[in-house]
Design a protein around this motif. Structure first.
Motif, PDB file in Angstrom:
ATOM      1  N   VAL A  41      25.619  42.570  99.861  1.00 40.65           N
ATOM      2  CA  VAL A  41      26.886  43.297  99.740  1.00 40.65           C
ATOM      3  C   VAL A  41      26.623  44.792  99.920  1.00 40.65           C
ATOM      4  CG1 VAL A  41      28.816  43.882  98.235  1.00 40.65           C
ATOM      5  CG2 VAL A  41      27.835  41.575  98.184  1.00 40.65           C
ATOM      6  N   GLN A  42      27.427  45.419 100.766  1.00 40.58           N
ATOM      7  CA  GLN A  42      27.351  46.877 100.939  1.00 40.58           C
ATOM      8  C   GLN A  42      28.569  47.502 100.298  1.00 40.58           C
ATOM      9  OE1 GLN A  42      26.874  47.316 105.237  1.00 40.58           O
ATOM     10  NE2 GLN A  42      24.692  47.709 104.906  1.00 40.58           N
ATOM     11  N   LEU A  43      28.352  48.631  99.675  1.00 40.24           N
ATOM     12  CA  LEU A  43      29.410  49.288  98.919  1.00 40.24           C
ATOM     13  C   LEU A  43      29.576  50.724  99.392  1.00 40.24           C
ATOM     14  CD1 LEU A  43      28.178  48.079  95.452  1.00 40.24           C
ATOM     15  CD2 LEU A  43      30.122  47.151  96.686  1.00 40.24           C
ATOM     16  N   GLN A  44      30.793  51.217  99.337  1.00 44.57           N
ATOM     17  CA  GLN A  44      31.085  52.601  99.706  1.00 44.57           C
ATOM     18  C   GLN A  44      32.086  53.175  98.732  1.00 44.57           C
ATOM     19  OE1 GLN A  44      29.724  54.641 102.283  1.00 44.57           O
ATOM     20  NE2 GLN A  44      30.760  56.116 100.940  1.00 44.57           N
ATOM     21  N   ALA A  45      31.660  54.197  98.021  1.00 44.87           N
ATOM     22  CA  ALA A  45      32.553  54.867  97.078  1.00 44.87           C
ATOM     23  C   ALA A  45      33.218  56.058  97.756  1.00 44.87           C
ATOM     24  CB  ALA A  45      31.764  55.327  95.860  1.00 44.87           C
ATOM     25  N   SER A  46      34.453  56.334  97.368  1.00 42.88           N
ATOM     26  CA  SER A  46      35.188  57.477  97.904  1.00 42.88           C
ATOM     27  C   SER A  46      36.214  57.945  96.887  1.00 42.88           C
ATOM     28  CB  SER A  46      35.884  57.096  99.216  1.00 42.88           C
ATOM     29  OG  SER A  46      36.823  56.059  99.003  1.00 42.88           O
ATOM     30  N   GLY A  47      36.805  59.104  97.172  1.00 44.13           N
ATOM     31  CA  GLY A  47      37.881  59.596  96.323  1.00 44.13           C
ATOM     32  C   GLY A  47      37.517  60.754  95.431  1.00 44.13           C
ATOM     33  N   GLY A  48      36.272  61.179  95.459  1.00 46.64           N
ATOM     34  CA  GLY A  48      35.872  62.304  94.629  1.00 46.64           C
ATOM     35  C   GLY A  48      36.471  63.608  95.120  1.00 46.64           C
ATOM     36  N   GLY A  49      36.323  64.629  94.303  1.00 49.48           N
ATOM     37  CA  GLY A  49      36.843  65.936  94.678  1.00 49.48           C
ATOM     38  C   GLY A  49      36.787  66.891  93.521  1.00 49.48           C
ATOM     39  N   LEU A  50      37.460  68.022  93.708  1.00 51.62           N
ATOM     40  CA  LEU A  50      37.514  69.061  92.687  1.00 51.62           C
ATOM     41  C   LEU A  50      38.871  68.990  91.993  1.00 51.62           C
ATOM     42  CD1 LEU A  50      36.444  71.666  91.329  1.00 51.62           C
ATOM     43  CD2 LEU A  50      37.432  72.930  93.270  1.00 51.62           C
ATOM     44  N   VAL A  51      38.840  68.972  90.670  1.00 49.74           N
ATOM     45  CA  VAL A  51      40.080  68.886  89.900  1.00 49.74           C
ATOM     46  C   VAL A  51      39.932  69.734  88.645  1.00 49.74           C
ATOM     47  CG1 VAL A  51      39.324  66.821  88.657  1.00 49.74           C
ATOM     48  CG2 VAL A  51      41.777  67.270  88.937  1.00 49.74           C
ATOM     49  N   GLN A  52      41.037  70.244  88.166  1.00 47.74           N
ATOM     50  CA  GLN A  52      41.002  71.025  86.930  1.00 47.74           C
ATOM     51  C   GLN A  52      40.955  70.107  85.716  1.00 47.74           C
ATOM     52  OE1 GLN A  52      44.419  73.666  87.083  1.00 47.74           O
ATOM     53  NE2 GLN A  52      43.141  75.321  87.909  1.00 47.74           N
ATOM     54  N   ALA A  53      40.424  70.617  84.645  1.00 45.76           N
ATOM     55  CA  ALA A  53      40.392  69.850  83.409  1.00 45.76           C
ATOM     56  C   ALA A  53      41.809  69.399  83.045  1.00 45.76           C
ATOM     57  CB  ALA A  53      39.804  70.690  82.284  1.00 45.76           C
ATOM     58  N   GLY A  54      41.912  68.154  82.613  1.00 48.57           N
ATOM     59  CA  GLY A  54      43.212  67.566  82.310  1.00 48.57           C
ATOM     60  C   GLY A  54      43.839  66.835  83.481  1.00 48.57           C
ATOM     61  N   GLY A  55      43.267  67.011  84.648  1.00 50.58           N
ATOM     62  CA  GLY A  55      43.803  66.379  85.850  1.00 50.58           C
ATOM     63  C   GLY A  55      43.325  64.951  86.020  1.00 50.58           C
ATOM     64  N   SER A  56      43.688  64.379  87.167  1.00 48.38           N
ATOM     65  CA  SER A  56      43.380  62.974  87.453  1.00 48.38           C
ATOM     66  C   SER A  56      42.797  62.821  88.847  1.00 48.38           C
ATOM     67  CB  SER A  56      44.657  62.121  87.362  1.00 48.38           C
ATOM     68  OG  SER A  56      45.209  62.158  86.064  1.00 48.38           O
ATOM     69  N   LEU A  57      42.009  61.775  88.995  1.00 49.75           N
ATOM     70  CA  LEU A  57      41.490  61.354  90.296  1.00 49.75           C
ATOM     71  C   LEU A  57      41.401  59.836  90.286  1.00 49.75           C
ATOM     72  CD1 LEU A  57      38.447  63.708  91.120  1.00 49.75           C
ATOM     73  CD2 LEU A  57      40.592  63.560  92.392  1.00 49.75           C
ATOM     74  N   ARG A  58      41.488  59.251  91.474  1.00 54.22           N
ATOM     75  CA  ARG A  58      41.265  57.815  91.601  1.00 54.22           C
ATOM     76  C   ARG A  58      40.135  57.589  92.590  1.00 54.22           C
ATOM     77  NH1 ARG A  58      44.794  52.578  93.558  1.00 54.22           N
ATOM     78  NH2 ARG A  58      44.398  53.447  95.644  1.00 54.22           N
ATOM     79  N   LEU A  59      39.092  56.952  92.120  1.00 48.66           N
ATOM     80  CA  LEU A  59      37.978  56.598  92.974  1.00 48.66           C
ATOM     81  C   LEU A  59      38.167  55.187  93.513  1.00 48.66           C
ATOM     82  CD1 LEU A  59      34.943  57.916  90.886  1.00 48.66           C
ATOM     83  CD2 LEU A  59      36.412  59.143  92.486  1.00 48.66           C
ATOM     84  N   SER A  60      37.688  54.977  94.730  1.00 52.26           N
ATOM     85  CA  SER A  60      37.753  53.665  95.358  1.00 52.26           C
ATOM     86  C   SER A  60      36.353  53.203  95.723  1.00 52.26           C
ATOM     87  CB  SER A  60      38.610  53.719  96.624  1.00 52.26           C
ATOM     88  OG  SER A  60      39.934  54.093  96.325  1.00 52.26           O
ATOM     89  N   CYS A  61      36.149  51.901  95.633  1.00 50.16           N
ATOM     90  CA  CYS A  61      34.878  51.291  96.015  1.00 50.16           C
ATOM     91  C   CYS A  61      35.199  50.135  96.955  1.00 50.16           C
ATOM     92  CB  CYS A  61      34.128  50.784  94.798  1.00 50.16           C
ATOM     93  SG  CYS A  61      32.587  49.916  95.174  1.00 50.16           S
ATOM     94  N   ALA A  62      34.767  50.271  98.201  1.00 53.89           N
ATOM     95  CA  ALA A  62      34.989  49.235  99.195  1.00 53.89           C
ATOM     96  C   ALA A  62      33.727  48.399  99.328  1.00 53.89           C
ATOM     97  CB  ALA A  62      35.349  49.866 100.535  1.00 53.89           C
ATOM     98  N   ALA A  63      33.885  47.098  99.226  1.00 58.03           N
ATOM     99  CA  ALA A  63      32.744  46.185  99.321  1.00 58.03           C
ATOM    100  C   ALA A  63      32.854  45.358 100.584  1.00 58.03           C
ATOM    101  CB  ALA A  63      32.698  45.279  98.097  1.00 58.03           C
ATOM    102  N   SER A  64      31.749  45.239 101.292  1.00 59.44           N
ATOM    103  CA  SER A  64      31.707  44.355 102.453  1.00 59.44           C
ATOM    104  C   SER A  64      30.771  43.205 102.126  1.00 59.44           C
ATOM    105  CB  SER A  64      31.201  45.113 103.682  1.00 59.44           C
ATOM    106  OG  SER A  64      29.890  45.585 103.458  1.00 59.44           O
ATOM    107  N   GLY A  65      31.221  42.002 102.379  1.00 63.00           N
ATOM    108  CA  GLY A  65      30.443  40.836 102.022  1.00 63.00           C
ATOM    109  C   GLY A  65      31.018  40.146 100.799  1.00 63.00           C
ATOM    110  N   ARG A  66      30.544  38.959 100.563  1.00 63.05           N
ATOM    111  CA  ARG A  66      31.066  38.156  99.460  1.00 63.05           C
ATOM    112  C   ARG A  66      30.417  38.542  98.143  1.00 63.05           C
ATOM    113  NH1 ARG A  66      29.459  33.651  96.755  1.00 63.05           N
ATOM    114  NH2 ARG A  66      31.090  32.316  95.894  1.00 63.05           N
ATOM    115  N   ILE A  67      31.257  38.680  97.122  1.00 65.40           N
ATOM    116  CA  ILE A  67      30.773  38.973  95.773  1.00 65.40           C
ATOM    117  C   ILE A  67      30.860  37.694  94.948  1.00 65.40           C
ATOM    118  CG2 ILE A  67      31.127  40.336  93.681  1.00 65.40           C
ATOM    119  CD1 ILE A  67      32.314  42.533  95.449  1.00 65.40           C
ATOM    120  N   SER A  68      29.749  37.333  94.335  1.00 67.81           N
ATOM    121  CA  SER A  68      29.700  36.109  93.539  1.00 67.81           C
ATOM    122  C   SER A  68      30.665  36.166  92.369  1.00 67.81           C
ATOM    123  CB  SER A  68      28.284  35.901  93.017  1.00 67.81           C
ATOM    124  OG  SER A  68      28.243  34.883  92.042  1.00 67.81           O
ATOM    125  N   ASN A  69      31.204  34.999  91.996  1.00 73.41           N
ATOM    126  CA  ASN A  69      32.126  34.923  90.864  1.00 73.41           C
ATOM    127  C   ASN A  69      31.441  35.222  89.535  1.00 73.41           C
ATOM    128  OD1 ASN A  69      34.331  34.292  92.428  1.00 73.41           O
ATOM    129  ND2 ASN A  69      34.073  32.086  92.212  1.00 73.41           N
TER     130      ASN A  69
END
Length: 123
Positions: free
Chosen positions: A1-29
């Protein structure tokens, strides 16, 4: 399985961000997908994880109530919603896949890890 994280950045304290992780390949149950982070000069630490086939979620005490992990099995995606961010949340965030029973302690030597995404929280 290959993974790619994204969504980081610069934010002020108290703010929000959403990170994403895309997986290629089958992940076992029997696996979970976790988020980890590493701040400059610090050890890597567990942040959150979610079972790939069950509803179980796991959080570090430092992020409970502020971060929420979720997944979309159809799209092979895992998300980390980060609210009420603090300067101490500044780090490179990584996603990784490993056995659910040991997800908090997996390392790049024994599991699949993606490249990280940098989150910077300014005060």
């Amino acid at each position: 399985v290959q993974l790619q994280a994204s969504g980081g950045g610069l934010v002020q304290a108290g703010g929000s961000l959403r990170l994403s992780c895309a997986a290629s390949g089958r992940i076992s149950n029997t696996y979970a997908v976790g988020w980890f982070r590493q701040a400059p000069g610090e050890d890597r630490e567990f942040v959150a994880a979610i079972s790939w086939s069950r509803t179980n979620t796991y959080y570090a005490d430092s992020v409970k109530g502020r971060f929420t992990i979720s997944r979309d099995n159809a799209r092979n995606m895992v998300y980390l919603q980060m609210n009420s961010l603090k300067p101490e949340d500044t780090a490179v965030y990584y996603c990784a896949v490993g056995g659910e029973n040991r997800i908090r302690t997996i390392t790049p030597r024994d599991s699949s890890w993606g490249q990280g995404t940098l989150v910077t929280v300014s005060s």
